[in-house]
Design an enzyme around this catalytic site. Structure first.
Site, PDB file in Angstrom:
ATOM      1  N   PRO A  31     -36.063  -7.377 -43.440  1.00 43.71           N
ATOM      2  CA  PRO A  31     -37.116  -8.301 -43.243  1.00 43.71           C
ATOM      3  C   PRO A  31     -36.853  -9.676 -43.166  1.00 43.71           C
ATOM      4  O   PRO A  31     -35.852 -10.308 -43.915  1.00 43.71           O
ATOM      5  CB  PRO A  31     -37.717  -8.091 -44.917  1.00 43.71           C
ATOM      6  CG  PRO A  31     -37.156  -6.871 -45.424  1.00 43.71           C
ATOM      7  CD  PRO A  31     -36.027  -6.560 -44.834  1.00 43.71           C
ATOM      8  N   GLU A  32     -37.276 -10.295 -42.306  1.00 39.65           N
ATOM      9  CA  GLU A  32     -37.194 -11.851 -41.896  1.00 39.65           C
ATOM     10  C   GLU A  32     -37.891 -12.661 -42.727  1.00 39.65           C
ATOM     11  O   GLU A  32     -38.924 -12.169 -43.679  1.00 39.65           O
ATOM     12  CB  GLU A  32     -37.255 -12.144 -40.596  1.00 39.65           C
ATOM     13  CG  GLU A  32     -36.087 -11.099 -39.731  1.00 39.65           C
ATOM     14  CD  GLU A  32     -35.927 -11.078 -38.246  1.00 39.65           C
ATOM     15  OE1 GLU A  32     -36.051 -12.239 -37.959  1.00 39.65           O
ATOM     16  OE2 GLU A  32     -35.431 -10.290 -37.536  1.00 39.65           O
TER      17      GLU A  32
ATOM     18  N   LYS B 219     -34.770 -15.385 -47.091  1.00 39.99           N
ATOM     19  CA  LYS B 219     -34.820 -13.903 -47.354  1.00 39.99           C
ATOM     20  C   LYS B 219     -34.835 -13.759 -48.887  1.00 39.99           C
ATOM     21  O   LYS B 219     -34.699 -12.339 -49.053  1.00 39.99           O
ATOM     22  CB  LYS B 219     -33.621 -13.158 -46.578  1.00 39.99           C
ATOM     23  CG  LYS B 219     -33.820 -13.263 -45.085  1.00 39.99           C
ATOM     24  CD  LYS B 219     -32.693 -12.804 -44.307  1.00 39.99           C
ATOM     25  CE  LYS B 219     -32.887 -13.191 -42.538  1.00 39.99           C
ATOM     26  NZ  LYS B 219     -31.843 -12.803 -41.991  1.00 39.99           N
TER      27      LYS B 219
ATOM     28  N   ARG C  49     -23.978  -9.521 -34.588  1.00 37.66           N
ATOM     29  CA  ARG C  49     -25.248  -8.511 -34.376  1.00 37.66           C
ATOM     30  C   ARG C  49     -25.677  -8.507 -33.084  1.00 37.66           C
ATOM     31  O   ARG C  49     -25.247  -9.516 -32.450  1.00 37.66           O
ATOM     32  CB  ARG C  49     -26.570  -9.168 -35.139  1.00 37.66           C
ATOM     33  CG  ARG C  49     -26.390  -9.472 -36.771  1.00 37.66           C
ATOM     34  CD  ARG C  49     -26.437  -8.236 -37.475  1.00 37.66           C
ATOM     35  NE  ARG C  49     -27.767  -7.488 -37.308  1.00 37.66           N
ATOM     36  CZ  ARG C  49     -28.900  -7.836 -37.827  1.00 37.66           C
ATOM     37  NH1 ARG C  49     -28.927  -8.661 -38.928  1.00 37.66           N
ATOM     38  NH2 ARG C  49     -29.904  -7.056 -37.729  1.00 37.66           N
TER      39      ARG C  49
END
Ligand code: ZN
Length: 270
Positions: free
Chosen positions: A2-3, A52, A255
Site C-alpha cells: 500500500p502506498e 507508509k 524495483r
C-alpha cells in the site's frame, strides 16, 4: 505494497470506526500479545498516517505502530468478532467493528519519542498536514543535490514519504520524464510539474481508496468502478496507450519500473 494514499485512507476509516472508544486489543496469533496488553481497554483517540506508517494513538500516550510492508493486510468485520482467520497479528475490537491485521512488517506498541524517531527519518508526506510550500522546498532541496536517478529518489522514503512503485511509474509516464535522469539534472520547472502531478495523483488515490490514474474518458467507465490494472496507464501494462509501443520494465532502486522508452525520453517537462 500500500502506498501513501492507502495509509491515509485507512487512518480516516479506522479513526471513524473506533475514535473515543476503549478498544479490546488482542493478538490471536500471539506475537503481539505482550504489547497488546499495554493498550487494551484504553480509550483510542485517532489513527495517524505518515508516509507508509500508521500510528494508532491511545489516551495513555502509547500508540500502536504499524507498517504493512508487502504482505500486511487488514480485514474488517461487523461486531461480534468472528473466529480469527490465518495468522492474525493484531485484532482491534470496538462496539461496532472488529479489525484484523495479518502479515505486517511492523506491529508494536511505542511511546511518543519512538514515534518521533520513526517520523524523523522520513521525508515530507504530501498528504500529511503542514505547509505544502515548505514540504515542496524540502523535497526539491534533496532532489537537486543528488546524482541518483529521479526514479530512485522518488522511492526513497527519506526524500519523500508515501510514494511507491505504482505512483512512481504512473507519475513518470504522465509527465513523459525519463526516470533515469539524475536529480542534479532536474530543473525547477520540471520538479514543479512533478510535484503538482504527484499531489493530484495521491489526492485522487485517497478519494477513491485506490490508485486511479486514467481518466473516465480514457477508461470508458466511471472511475469508482475500475479494478485492477484497468486503473493505470503504464503499471503492469503491455502496450503504451500513447504510441502503442511495448511497455518495458527497467530496474531502478531494486524495483521494476514500468515505462515506455519511446515516449519517456525527456529530461525536462513543462
Ligand atoms: Zn509510448
Amino acid at each position: 505494497m500500500p502506498e501513501g494514499h492507502k495509509t491515509h485512507f485507512y487512518a480516516r476509516e479506522h479513526t471513524g470506526w473506533f475514535s473515543g472508544q476503549p478498544l479490546r486489543v488482542t493478538s490471536p496469533q500471539g506475537r503481539f500479545r505482550r504489547d497488546a496488553r499495554k493498550v487494551s481497554g484504553i480509550v483510542f483517540d485517532h489513527c495517524e498516517a505518515v508516509g507508509k506508517h500508521l500510528f494508532y494513538h491511545f489516551e495513555n500516550d502509547r500508540m500502536i505502530h504499524v507498517h504493512l510492508g508487502r504482505y500486511g493486510k487488514y480485514r474488517a468485520h461487523d461486531a461480534p468478532p468472528p473466529p480469527a482467520v490465518g495468522l492474525v497479528r493484531m485484532r482491534l475490537v470496538g462496539p461496532a467493528k472488529t479489525l484484523d491485521l495479518n502479515g505486517p512488517t511492523t506491529c508494536r506498541v511505542i511511546d511518543r519519542q519512538t514515534r518521533e524517531e520513526v517520523v524523523g527519518k522520513l521525508g515530507p508526506d504530501p498528504l500529511a498536514g503542514g505547509s505544502s510550500a515548505r514540504k515542496k522546498a524540502m523535497v526539491w532541496e534533496k532532489i537537486r543535490s543528488s546524482k541518483k536517478p529521479i526514479g530512485a529518489l522518488l522511492l526513497d522514503q527519506s526524500v519523500i514519504a508515501g510514494v511507491g512503485n505504482i505512483f512512481r511509474a504512473e507519475l513518470f509516464f504522465e509527465t513523459l520524464l525519463d526516470p533515469r535522469t539524475a536529480g542534479t539534472a532536474i530543473d525547477e520547472v520540471t520538479f514543479d510539474v512533478l510535484w503538482q502531478s504527484l499531489i493530484k495523483m495521491m489526492r485522487k488515490g485517497l478519494k477513491y481508496g485506490k490508485i486511479v490514474t486514467v481518466t473516465a474518458k480514457e477508461a470508458g467507465a466511471p472511475l469508482s468502478k475500475l479494478e485492477g490494472r484497468d486503473r493505470f496507464r503504464v503499471y503492469g501494462k503491455a502496450t503504451c496507450p500513447r504510441c502503442q509501443h511495448s511497455i518495458e520494465t527497467i530496474e531502478i532502486a531494486a524495483r521494476n519500473l514500468y515505462w515506455c522508452p519511446r515516449c519517456q525520453a525527456n529530461t525536462t517537462v513543462g
